[in-house]
Motif scaffolding. Sequence first.
Motif, PDB file in Angstrom:
ATOM      1  N   MET A 154       0.821  -1.204   0.000  1.00 31.45           N
ATOM      2  CA  MET A 154       0.000   0.000   0.000  1.00 31.45           C
ATOM      3  C   MET A 154       0.860   1.261   0.000  1.00 31.45           C
ATOM      4  N   VAL A 155       1.952   1.244   0.747  1.00 34.07           N
ATOM      5  CA  VAL A 155       2.827   2.413   0.796  1.00 34.07           C
ATOM      6  C   VAL A 155       3.376   2.721  -0.592  1.00 34.07           C
ATOM      7  N   ASN A 156       3.848   1.711  -1.291  1.00 38.86           N
ATOM      8  CA  ASN A 156       4.423   1.928  -2.616  1.00 38.86           C
ATOM      9  C   ASN A 156       3.357   2.202  -3.663  1.00 38.86           C
ATOM     10  N   ALA A 157       2.156   1.646  -3.485  1.00 42.50           N
ATOM     11  CA  ALA A 157       1.083   1.937  -4.426  1.00 42.50           C
ATOM     12  C   ALA A 157       0.707   3.409  -4.389  1.00 42.50           C
ATOM     13  N   VAL A 158       0.577   3.974  -3.197  1.00 45.13           N
ATOM     14  CA  VAL A 158       0.258   5.395  -3.079  1.00 45.13           C
ATOM     15  C   VAL A 158       1.434   6.247  -3.556  1.00 45.13           C
ATOM     16  N   ASN A 159       2.637   5.803  -3.251  1.00 45.25           N
ATOM     17  CA  ASN A 159       3.817   6.553  -3.668  1.00 45.25           C
ATOM     18  C   ASN A 159       3.945   6.605  -5.186  1.00 45.25           C
ATOM     19  N   PHE A 160       3.546   5.541  -5.876  1.00 43.02           N
ATOM     20  CA  PHE A 160       3.673   5.474  -7.322  1.00 43.02           C
ATOM     21  C   PHE A 160       2.699   6.406  -8.037  1.00 43.02           C
ATOM     22  N   ASP A 165      -0.514  16.777  -9.893  1.00 48.33           N
ATOM     23  CA  ASP A 165      -0.976  17.665  -8.820  1.00 48.33           C
ATOM     24  C   ASP A 165      -2.327  17.199  -8.295  1.00 48.33           C
ATOM     25  N   GLY A 166      -2.393  16.919  -7.005  1.00 50.14           N
ATOM     26  CA  GLY A 166      -3.642  16.548  -6.357  1.00 50.14           C
ATOM     27  C   GLY A 166      -4.073  15.114  -6.560  1.00 50.14           C
ATOM     28  N   LEU A 167      -3.298  14.303  -7.292  1.00 52.06           N
ATOM     29  CA  LEU A 167      -3.746  12.950  -7.616  1.00 52.06           C
ATOM     30  C   LEU A 167      -3.702  12.029  -6.403  1.00 52.06           C
ATOM     31  N   ALA A 168      -2.556  11.927  -5.747  1.00 53.56           N
ATOM     32  CA  ALA A 168      -2.425  11.002  -4.621  1.00 53.56           C
ATOM     33  C   ALA A 168      -3.330  11.400  -3.460  1.00 53.56           C
ATOM     34  N   ALA A 169      -3.347  12.695  -3.107  1.00 56.37           N
ATOM     35  CA  ALA A 169      -4.177  13.136  -1.979  1.00 56.37           C
ATOM     36  C   ALA A 169      -5.653  12.897  -2.268  1.00 56.37           C
ATOM     37  N   GLY A 170      -6.090  13.170  -3.493  1.00 58.06           N
ATOM     38  CA  GLY A 170      -7.498  12.980  -3.822  1.00 58.06           C
ATOM     39  C   GLY A 170      -7.908  11.527  -3.843  1.00 58.06           C
ATOM     40  N   MET A 171      -7.073  10.660  -4.417  1.00 58.57           N
ATOM     41  CA  MET A 171      -7.435   9.248  -4.490  1.00 58.57           C
ATOM     42  C   MET A 171      -7.401   8.589  -3.110  1.00 58.57           C
ATOM     43  N   VAL A 172      -6.441   8.964  -2.284  1.00 56.34           N
ATOM     44  CA  VAL A 172      -6.416   8.432  -0.922  1.00 56.34           C
ATOM     45  C   VAL A 172      -7.619   8.936  -0.131  1.00 56.34           C
TER      46      VAL A 172
END
Length: 435
Positions: A154-160, A165-172
């Motif tokens: 999960m850590v690496n999936a979010v990191n990838f 801009d705003g992609l990781a924060a929004g999807m999480v």
Amino acid sequence: MREYLLVMFVSAAVTYLLVSPVRKFAIAAGAMPAVRARDVHREPTPRLGGIAMFGGLLAGLLAASQLSGLGRMFVQSADIKALLSGAGIMFVLGVLDDKWGVDALVKLGGQMIAAGVMVWQGITVIAIPVPGYGSVPVTPTQGMLISVVLVVVMVNAVNFIDGLDGLAAGMVCIAAMAFFLYSYRLWLGYGINDAAPAALFTAVLIGMCLGFLPHNLHPARIFMGDSGSMMLGLMLAVAAISITGRVDPDLIVEQVGSKTTAVHALVPIYIPLILPLTVIALPLADLLLAVVRRTWAGKSPFAADKQHLHHRLLEVGHSHSRAVLIMYFWAALIAFGTVAVSVTHTGRTVVLAMAGLCLLGLAVLLMPQFRPRAPKAVQSFVPPRYRDGEAGAEPLAGEVGEEPAMAELSAEDQALLGRMGTGATAVGPRGEQRS
């Protein structure tokens, strides 16, 4: 619910207010790496946004400890201390990577250490519920391995996916919302107290993401960096592990009447490991594709490239904002669709609705050049990019506008321009000035 909303608000407010001073600190500390070939932004942007998010995490948990309902969790459960230990290690590792850079293998080792510390404090898989069979206990060694693998994945999936801009924060944030609804329903609807820590963790996670997003949307003023992305992935993993093996299917059977009804109506309850994987299905798919792609090419699985899903959306022709919204759409469809299956008694309606939304998503995905035009009656009230070119629309960025027509000038200006000429008589055929 009011206490969860209060914790969410505190976490969001503290994160939002901390971003500006953290941004100034990142600039002063030189945490602004040069633009790399695989980056999509054009100017160096400060990182270390994870510092503000870590402050939001601490503020949210501190607020929860002072509330009458949620405060009991800090005495009855050790999950919160374990979360802080793992998040602290991951946060320090991410800050070092954002500022100086950390080797991929060293980073992987740090992730495993953070997961091992949490497992040692009790966040581990005890049993895996299987539909129609019951809980399948696992040995301590098996539970430790499953927990560590889940955290690292999960850590690496979010990191990838932290590439736009705003992609990781929004999807999480979307994933956390779906998992919060799932956990809160188990805790409130079925009286399963072991689901309360997962609901608290996801409520704090939602607040952290909502507080950071206004500063991270395109064009981003600051990036969360590895200090933020790895911490978000760890919190999702902890929420999943803290509920796995602690949900007794017999409690659900007693309330819904039969095991068959429980299986059909509450499938995610029996497979709590699958739900958190589905809420990050897109990041997980991107991770697996990246590992296969790089290994097939003879490269390290951790070697960075520019072939992630969001990069491919940009190559197809989607704009930065549209690519992010498309990823949001598919993440929400998968996450909330999975939760809806566990809520409704008839899954046919959910499946049909998801199929219709999938067709809509595919239509948008295959039309990158689509540019809507407003009706002529309202074109004077909409931005120029939505106006028809025949109706006097302003030229779009990158397009060459036409010269104003002579009829648009006043009579005096036309006469003056006629007497002055165009200036062509002052320049020779080769651009040389005539004597």
